[in-house]
Motif scaffolding. Structure first.
Motif, mmCIF file in Angstrom:
data_model
loop_
_atom_site.group_PDB
_atom_site.id
_atom_site.type_symbol
_atom_site.label_atom_id
_atom_site.label_comp_id
_atom_site.label_asym_id
_atom_site.label_seq_id
_atom_site.Cartn_x
_atom_site.Cartn_y
_atom_site.Cartn_z
ATOM 1 N N THR A 8 -0.746 -4.683 3.707
ATOM 2 C CA THR A 8 -0.536 -5.121 2.328
ATOM 3 C C THR A 8 0.934 -5.067 1.940
ATOM 4 O O THR A 8 1.712 -4.317 2.509
ATOM 5 C CB THR A 8 -1.329 -4.232 1.348
ATOM 6 N N ARG A 9 1.263 -5.885 0.945
ATOM 7 C CA ARG A 9 2.612 -5.847 0.385
ATOM 8 C C ARG A 9 2.747 -4.637 -0.527
ATOM 9 O O ARG A 9 1.760 -4.124 -1.047
ATOM 10 C CB ARG A 9 2.886 -7.119 -0.419
ATOM 11 N N GLU A 10 3.965 -4.205 -0.731
ATOM 12 C CA GLU A 10 4.205 -3.033 -1.577
ATOM 13 C C GLU A 10 3.693 -3.242 -3.000
ATOM 14 O O GLU A 10 3.236 -2.298 -3.638
ATOM 15 C CB GLU A 10 5.698 -2.707 -1.618
ATOM 16 N N GLU A 11 3.747 -4.475 -3.498
ATOM 17 C CA GLU A 11 3.348 -4.752 -4.867
ATOM 18 C C GLU A 11 1.858 -4.518 -5.104
ATOM 19 O O GLU A 11 1.447 -4.193 -6.217
ATOM 20 C CB GLU A 11 3.687 -6.201 -5.254
ATOM 21 N N ILE A 12 1.033 -4.723 -4.092
ATOM 22 C CA ILE A 12 -0.414 -4.587 -4.266
ATOM 23 C C ILE A 12 -0.999 -3.397 -3.516
ATOM 24 O O ILE A 12 -2.206 -3.178 -3.566
ATOM 25 C CB ILE A 12 -1.142 -5.882 -3.843
ATOM 26 N N ARG A 13 -0.173 -2.641 -2.837
ATOM 27 C CA ARG A 13 -0.661 -1.530 -2.018
ATOM 28 C C ARG A 13 -1.397 -0.478 -2.847
ATOM 29 O O ARG A 13 -2.453 0.003 -2.456
ATOM 30 C CB ARG A 13 0.496 -0.885 -1.253
ATOM 31 N N THR A 14 -0.867 -0.145 -4.011
ATOM 32 C CA THR A 14 -1.513 0.871 -4.846
ATOM 33 C C THR A 14 -2.898 0.413 -5.287
ATOM 34 O O THR A 14 -3.857 1.192 -5.253
ATOM 35 C CB THR A 14 -0.639 1.182 -6.072
ATOM 36 N N ALA A 15 -3.027 -0.828 -5.689
ATOM 37 C CA ALA A 15 -4.331 -1.354 -6.103
ATOM 38 C C ALA A 15 -5.307 -1.385 -4.933
ATOM 39 O O ALA A 15 -6.502 -1.082 -5.095
ATOM 40 C CB ALA A 15 -4.166 -2.756 -6.690
ATOM 41 N N ALA A 16 -4.826 -1.733 -3.753
ATOM 42 C CA ALA A 16 -5.695 -1.759 -2.574
ATOM 43 C C ALA A 16 -6.170 -0.357 -2.214
ATOM 44 O O ALA A 16 -7.345 -0.148 -1.878
ATOM 45 C CB ALA A 16 -4.953 -2.393 -1.398
ATOM 46 N N THR A 19 -8.807 0.664 -4.648
ATOM 47 C CA THR A 19 -10.074 -0.004 -4.353
ATOM 48 C C THR A 19 -10.832 0.745 -3.267
ATOM 49 O O THR A 19 -12.051 0.926 -3.363
ATOM 50 C CB THR A 19 -9.827 -1.463 -3.937
#
Length: 87
Positions: A8-16, A19
């Motif tokens: 994942t990209r850093e921008e969406i890693r926290t959301a992933a 999840t």
């Protein structure tokens, strides 16, 4: 979790990561509800056979749909700063 961080990209890693954490919590809650019912219906051996079946399904998903990890990748948000060791 490490494979997810690599994919994942850093921008969406926290959301992933959130999840995945949510899915672990939900599956625990479902297991607490369905586990006693399954044990009453199929016995304790049935619970273990159901776990074995879910393991095979998980391995199939991993083998079929999860992409391979990239060879080597450095995350900017993880690492060691040599300035931390200077007095």
């Amino acid at each position: 979790m490490a494979l997810l961080a690599d994919q994942t990209r850093e921008e969406i890693r926290t959301a992933a990561m959130a999840t995945i954490g949510l899915s672990i919590g939900v599956s625990f809650a479902i297991a607490m509800v369905l586990g006693p019912w399954l044990a009453a219906w199929a016995g304790l051996a049935g619970v273990f056979w159901f776990t074995a079946l879910l393991t095979l399904v998980g391995l199939l998903v991993l083998w079929r749909w999860v992409p391979a990890a990239p060879r080597r990748r450095r995350h900017r948000d993880v690492g060691m700063d040599r300035q931390q060791f200077k007095a």
